[in-house]
Write a protein that holds these residues in place. Structure first.
Motif, PDB file in Angstrom:
ATOM      1  N   CYS A  49       0.732  -1.589  -0.279  1.00 25.98           N
ATOM      2  CA  CYS A  49      -0.117   0.188   0.173  1.00 25.98           C
ATOM      3  C   CYS A  49       0.644   1.118   0.069  1.00 25.98           C
ATOM      4  CB  CYS A  49      -1.110   0.210   1.295  1.00 25.98           C
ATOM      5  SG  CYS A  49      -2.418  -1.264   1.145  1.00 25.98           S
ATOM      6  N   THR A  50       0.803   1.923  -0.464  1.00 24.48           N
ATOM      7  CA  THR A  50       1.261   4.159  -0.541  1.00 24.48           C
ATOM      8  C   THR A  50       0.266   5.061   0.008  1.00 24.48           C
ATOM      9  OG1 THR A  50       2.199   5.420  -2.159  1.00 24.48           O
ATOM     10  CG2 THR A  50       0.377   3.908  -2.912  1.00 24.48           C
ATOM     11  N   THR A  55       5.381   3.167   1.265  1.00 25.34           N
ATOM     12  CA  THR A  55       5.177   1.872   0.462  1.00 25.34           C
ATOM     13  C   THR A  55       5.220   1.767   2.339  1.00 25.34           C
ATOM     14  OG1 THR A  55       6.690   1.363   0.145  1.00 25.34           O
ATOM     15  CG2 THR A  55       5.580   1.872  -1.397  1.00 25.34           C
ATOM     16  N   CYS A 137      -4.102   0.523  -2.787  1.00 25.78           N
ATOM     17  CA  CYS A 137      -3.036  -0.541  -2.506  1.00 25.78           C
ATOM     18  C   CYS A 137      -2.761  -1.998  -3.965  1.00 25.78           C
ATOM     19  CB  CYS A 137      -3.413  -1.797  -0.974  1.00 25.78           C
ATOM     20  SG  CYS A 137      -3.859  -1.053   0.115  1.00 25.78           S
ATOM     21  N   ASN A 194      10.835   3.046   0.409  1.00 22.42           N
ATOM     22  CA  ASN A 194      10.652   2.292  -0.394  1.00 22.42           C
ATOM     23  C   ASN A 194      11.462   1.324  -1.500  1.00 22.42           C
ATOM     24  OD1 ASN A 194       7.935   3.617  -0.615  1.00 22.42           O
ATOM     25  ND2 ASN A 194       9.135   5.553  -1.628  1.00 22.42           N
ATOM     26  N   THR A 197      10.891  -1.398   0.853  1.00 23.29           N
ATOM     27  CA  THR A 197       9.914  -2.573   0.928  1.00 23.29           C
ATOM     28  C   THR A 197      10.210  -3.094  -0.684  1.00 23.29           C
ATOM     29  OG1 THR A 197       7.945  -0.530   1.339  1.00 23.29           O
ATOM     30  CG2 THR A 197       7.330  -2.607  -0.568  1.00 23.29           C
ATOM     31  N   GLU A 215       8.253   5.669  -4.203  1.00 24.29           N
ATOM     32  CA  GLU A 215       6.971   4.850  -4.271  1.00 24.29           C
ATOM     33  C   GLU A 215       6.357   3.897  -5.820  1.00 24.29           C
ATOM     34  OE1 GLU A 215       3.288   5.295  -5.239  1.00 24.29           O
ATOM     35  OE2 GLU A 215       3.943   7.636  -6.247  1.00 24.29           O
ATOM     36  N   MET A 219       5.016   0.222  -6.786  1.00 31.31           N
ATOM     37  CA  MET A 219       3.358   0.027  -7.482  1.00 31.31           C
ATOM     38  C   MET A 219       3.566  -0.526  -8.190  1.00 31.31           C
ATOM     39  SD  MET A 219       2.367   0.207  -3.925  1.00 31.31           S
ATOM     40  CE  MET A 219       0.564  -0.194  -4.473  1.00 31.31           C
TER      41      MET A 219
END
Length: 223
Positions: A49-50, A55, A137, A194, A197, A215, A219
């Protein structure tokens, strides 16, 4: 005077070139995939999710293989209630997280400390409901081995005491459903929140950008 002017031009040009090179590298490498394993048809559903800048990983609080409530008990999140089926994890610079609750709180010293990787890091954990259907997300499904690898990466990002327990920072949360914990590593322009992640997903065998400091670099691969 000419020498002074040259010096001023260089003083302005070098940082601009460095920033330009950084942004170019981010643009290229965030689109260059590190190929992972084929997508699992069944397994553990993991959300990424961002908030538009940062994230988080959102994982089930309890699965057959991993019970996050052992390290992160419900008592750490008194406002969450029984509906909190998941835990979200976001890594970052401690001073930035704790001292910059909103952008108006940002101080130059905090930004510089994060920029040069001088300060300690924290893990921000929320207790929340499964965010299915959220436009903020993406979702990936991991098989047992992949999820074990992801969980091991996340667990290894927490700083622990001599007894192996995570180290919460009492009263540090934004509300009653989140809390900060001591973490390992130092934030920098290379090792961003990020990219943490992205590293976690690469560790799990998910196809992910070679480097994802922003991000969008995360994503684009999970949506």
């Amino acid at each position: 005077m000419r020498i002074v002017r040259i010096g001023v031009v260089l003083a302005l040009a070098v940082p601009a070139l460095a920033v330009g090179a950084y942004l170019l590298a981010a643009m290229v490498l965030s689109r260059l995939p590190v190929d992972g394993q084929p997508a699992a048809r069944q397994g553990v559903e993991v959300f990424v999710c961002t908030n538009g800048v940062h994230t988080d990983l959102v994982l089930p609080a309890v699965t057959v293989a991993v019970d996050w409530t052992v390290d992160l008990p419900n008592g750490d999140f008194p406002g969450a209630g029984p509906w909190a089926s998941h835990r979200s994890f976001g890594w970052g610079d401690r001073a930035f997280y704790l001292e910059t609750r909103q952008w108006s709180d940002l101080r130059p010293s905090t930004a510089l400390s994060a920029l040069f990787g001088r300060g300690p890091s924290v893990m921000h954990v929320y207790a929340l409901h499964r965010p299915a259907g959220s436009p903020d997300c993406g979702v990936v499904v991991l098989d047992e081995g992949q999820y074990d690898a992801l969980a091991a990466f996340v667990r290894g990002s927490f700083r622990r005491d001599g007894d192996g327990r995570v180290m919460p920072l009492p009263g540090s949360g934004y509300g009653a459903t989140d809390l900060f914990y001591e973490a390992v590593g130092h934030y920098s322009p290379v090792e961003t929140c990020n990219e943490w992640t992205g590293k976690a997903l690469r560790a799990a065998g998910v196809t992910m950008a070679a480097w994802a400091p922003f991000e969008s670099g995360v994503m684009r691969w999970v949506r």
